[in-house]
Write a protein that holds these residues in place. Structure first.
Motif, short mmCIF file in Angstrom:
data_model
loop_
_atom_site.label_atom_id
_atom_site.label_comp_id
_atom_site.label_asym_id
_atom_site.label_seq_id
_atom_site.Cartn_x
_atom_site.Cartn_y
_atom_site.Cartn_z
N ARG A 66 47.45 33.11 -19.85
CA ARG A 66 46.73 32.26 -20.59
C ARG A 66 45.52 33.10 -21.38
NH1 ARG A 66 47.70 26.93 -18.56
NH2 ARG A 66 49.24 26.81 -16.61
N LEU A 67 45.13 33.95 -20.74
CA LEU A 67 43.77 34.37 -21.13
C LEU A 67 43.98 35.63 -22.21
CD1 LEU A 67 41.57 34.41 -18.07
CD2 LEU A 67 41.48 33.07 -20.05
N MET A 68 45.46 35.90 -22.27
CA MET A 68 45.71 37.18 -23.04
C MET A 68 45.23 37.10 -24.73
SD MET A 68 49.18 39.34 -22.78
CE MET A 68 49.05 39.56 -21.16
N SER A 69 45.38 35.88 -24.96
CA SER A 69 44.91 35.73 -26.56
C SER A 69 43.58 35.99 -26.59
CB SER A 69 45.50 34.25 -26.98
OG SER A 69 44.74 33.31 -26.29
N PHE A 70 42.66 35.38 -25.84
CA PHE A 70 41.23 35.69 -25.99
C PHE A 70 40.99 37.14 -25.58
CE2 PHE A 70 41.38 31.17 -24.78
CZ PHE A 70 40.39 30.69 -25.63
N ALA A 71 41.86 37.88 -24.95
CA ALA A 71 41.51 39.11 -24.62
C ALA A 71 41.80 39.78 -26.10
CB ALA A 71 42.44 39.74 -23.66
N VAL A 72 42.86 39.40 -26.44
CA VAL A 72 43.06 40.23 -27.87
C VAL A 72 41.92 39.96 -28.85
CG1 VAL A 72 44.83 40.39 -29.72
CG2 VAL A 72 45.60 40.15 -27.56
N LEU A 73 41.51 38.73 -28.79
CA LEU A 73 40.43 38.35 -29.79
C LEU A 73 39.16 39.31 -29.45
CD1 LEU A 73 39.01 36.50 -32.05
CD2 LEU A 73 38.57 34.96 -30.36
N LEU A 74 38.58 39.13 -28.50
CA LEU A 74 37.47 39.74 -28.09
C LEU A 74 37.63 41.18 -28.07
CD1 LEU A 74 35.94 37.23 -25.52
CD2 LEU A 74 35.41 37.53 -27.85
N GLY A 75 38.86 41.63 -27.77
CA GLY A 75 39.15 43.10 -27.52
C GLY A 75 39.18 43.79 -28.91
N GLY A 76 39.64 43.03 -29.89
CA GLY A 76 39.47 43.49 -31.21
C GLY A 76 38.18 43.62 -31.67
N VAL A 77 37.23 42.69 -31.39
CA VAL A 77 35.93 42.35 -31.61
C VAL A 77 35.04 43.62 -31.27
CG1 VAL A 77 33.55 41.21 -31.61
CG2 VAL A 77 35.60 40.02 -32.17
N PHE A 78 35.41 44.10 -29.91
CA PHE A 78 34.92 45.13 -29.28
C PHE A 78 35.33 46.23 -29.71
CE2 PHE A 78 35.50 48.38 -25.88
CZ PHE A 78 34.15 48.66 -25.57
N THR A 79 36.54 46.65 -30.22
CA THR A 79 36.99 47.78 -30.90
C THR A 79 36.24 47.94 -32.08
OG1 THR A 79 39.21 47.51 -29.76
CG2 THR A 79 38.91 49.16 -31.76
N PHE A 80 36.37 47.08 -33.02
CA PHE A 80 35.67 47.22 -34.27
C PHE A 80 34.25 47.40 -34.54
CE2 PHE A 80 39.53 44.15 -35.63
CZ PHE A 80 40.23 45.28 -36.02
N VAL A 81 33.51 46.68 -33.66
CA VAL A 81 32.08 46.91 -33.40
C VAL A 81 31.61 48.24 -33.00
CG1 VAL A 81 29.84 46.05 -32.36
CG2 VAL A 81 31.57 44.34 -33.20
N ARG A 82 32.49 48.70 -32.07
CA ARG A 82 32.28 49.96 -31.26
C ARG A 82 32.67 51.07 -32.51
NH1 ARG A 82 35.49 53.54 -28.44
NH2 ARG A 82 37.14 51.84 -28.34
#
Length: 363
Positions: A66-82
């Motif tokens: 259920r939380l995997m879509s949130f993980a993809v969203l925030l994981g993408g933010v984390f990656t692009f910001v880093r």
């Protein structure tokens, strides 16, 4: 800039790493909260601690799905910001790589994760969730009725440890309130056979099943005809509907057959069809999360305000989740077509994310 496999593999690894970090964080938090909740539910029921921990572990894969879509969203933010903070994105963009080429590796990873989650992860999570449901019924709730639908009709079990009855019906009407061509097997303690009832029909009334044109036989097997015969029950129409297994307890591969059998038995299968269609569009939803993450982080990361990036991304994720709840409710009720209700959240997120990326890239 020439198309570079080295660069694309690097971007894909960085995105996958970001999603994995966020996903692991969500899994740990979900497990911790679920354990506390289960301890509260089992307080005073003398449930072993090991059983509570085991129940939390069994439910964890479904929560993670259920939380995997949130993980993809925030994981993408984390990656692009880093990558932006390390000046890597700036260097790549200065070399002439467009945002669309930059997003190709994360999109490929997101779509692959969606396919794997739907076709490979759901069989595992559904199996564990089935075991969790059995332990939950044993330790938290009273022993519930159990209902199963097959090609040969409907099977329903009701009762408690002292007395049980197993009901079979070839046909179902009025969403389980009326049964046709009914056989009832009666059992006592320790599964002692007490008798059998064959009836033309059964109607669910308040506190009892009313059997019409019934033949009642005891353990000896001698039948006696009764025009009308009642057997007590604690079932209600809503409880019969709830006795169906949750869609999440079925794997991607089992859902089509169950949907067909439920319809043949006379039950509505809207929520199962909606869940199946939502699994089909899961890769598109994950791709939409990449577009949403890029639309918020690519530009704001260069201009500063990392707090705003996280807040906007979280709000957008909750917005998509809320839209999904609304469309699911409309789909289950029949107001929206099932396919439209399942595809609406992903479609809206993709259109919004692509619009924002277009605006940032092309002005």
């Amino acid at each position: 800039m020439s198309w570079s496999w080295t660069l694309y593999r690097y971007m894909a690894r960085q995105f996958f790493f970001g999603v994995a970090v966020v996903f692991a964080t969500f899994a740990f938090l979900s497990f911790s909260i679920d354990v506390v909740d289960l301890f509260n539910q089992t307080a005073g029921k003398h449930v072993p601690t090991s059983a509570v921990i085991g129940m939390a572990l069994l439910q964890l894969p479904d929560l993670c799905l259920r939380l995997m879509s949130f993980a993809v969203l925030l994981g993408g933010v984390f990656t692009f910001v880093r990558l932006s903070r390390s000046q890597e994105l700036i260097a790549v963009r200065a070399a002439g790589l467009s945002a669309w080429n930059l997003l190709a590796p994360p999109l490929a990873v997101a779509v692959a994760l969606g396919v794997i989650a739907a076709v490979a992860f759901t069989p595992f999570s559904s199996l564990l969730l089935q075991r969790f449901a059995g332990l939950e019924a044993r330790y938290i709730h009273d022993q519930p009725s159990q209902l199963a639908v097959s090609r040969n009709g409907l099977w329903l079990r009701q009762g408690n440890l002292a007395k049980q009855s197993v009901i079979h019906a070839l046909r179902v009407a009025e969403q389980g309130v009326r049964l046709e061509e009914v056989i009832v097997f009666l059992y006592g303690p320790n599964d002692t056979f007490l008798g059998r009832i064959d009836a033309q029909s059964a109607l669910l009334q308040s506190g009892a099943w009313l059997l019409h044109n019934a033949w009642v036989s005891g353990p000896s097997g001698h039948p006696a005809h009764r025009g009308d015969f009642q057997i007590p029950t604690t079932l209600t129409p809503s409880r019969i509907q709830e006795s169906f297994a949750s869609p999440e307890t079925m794997s991607f591969w089992d859902l089509p057959g169950f949907i067909q059998n439920a319809r043949l038995a006379g039950f509505s299968a809207n929520r199962y069809e909606l869940y199946f269609d939502s699994l089909l569009v899961l890769p598109a939803l994950f791709a939409a999360m990449v577009f949403m993450a890029a639309s918020f982080s690519l530009r704001l990361a260069r201009l500063g305000g990392m707090g705003r990036v996280v807040v906007y991304s979280a709000l957008s994720g909750f917005g998509i989740y809320f839209l999904g709840d609304v469309t699911q409710a409309l789909g289950i009720s029949g107001i929206l077509p099932i396919a439209l209700a399942a595809a609406a959240p992903a479609s809206a997120a993709i259109l919004l994310g692509m619009t924002l990326v277009f605006h940032q890239e092309d002005g």
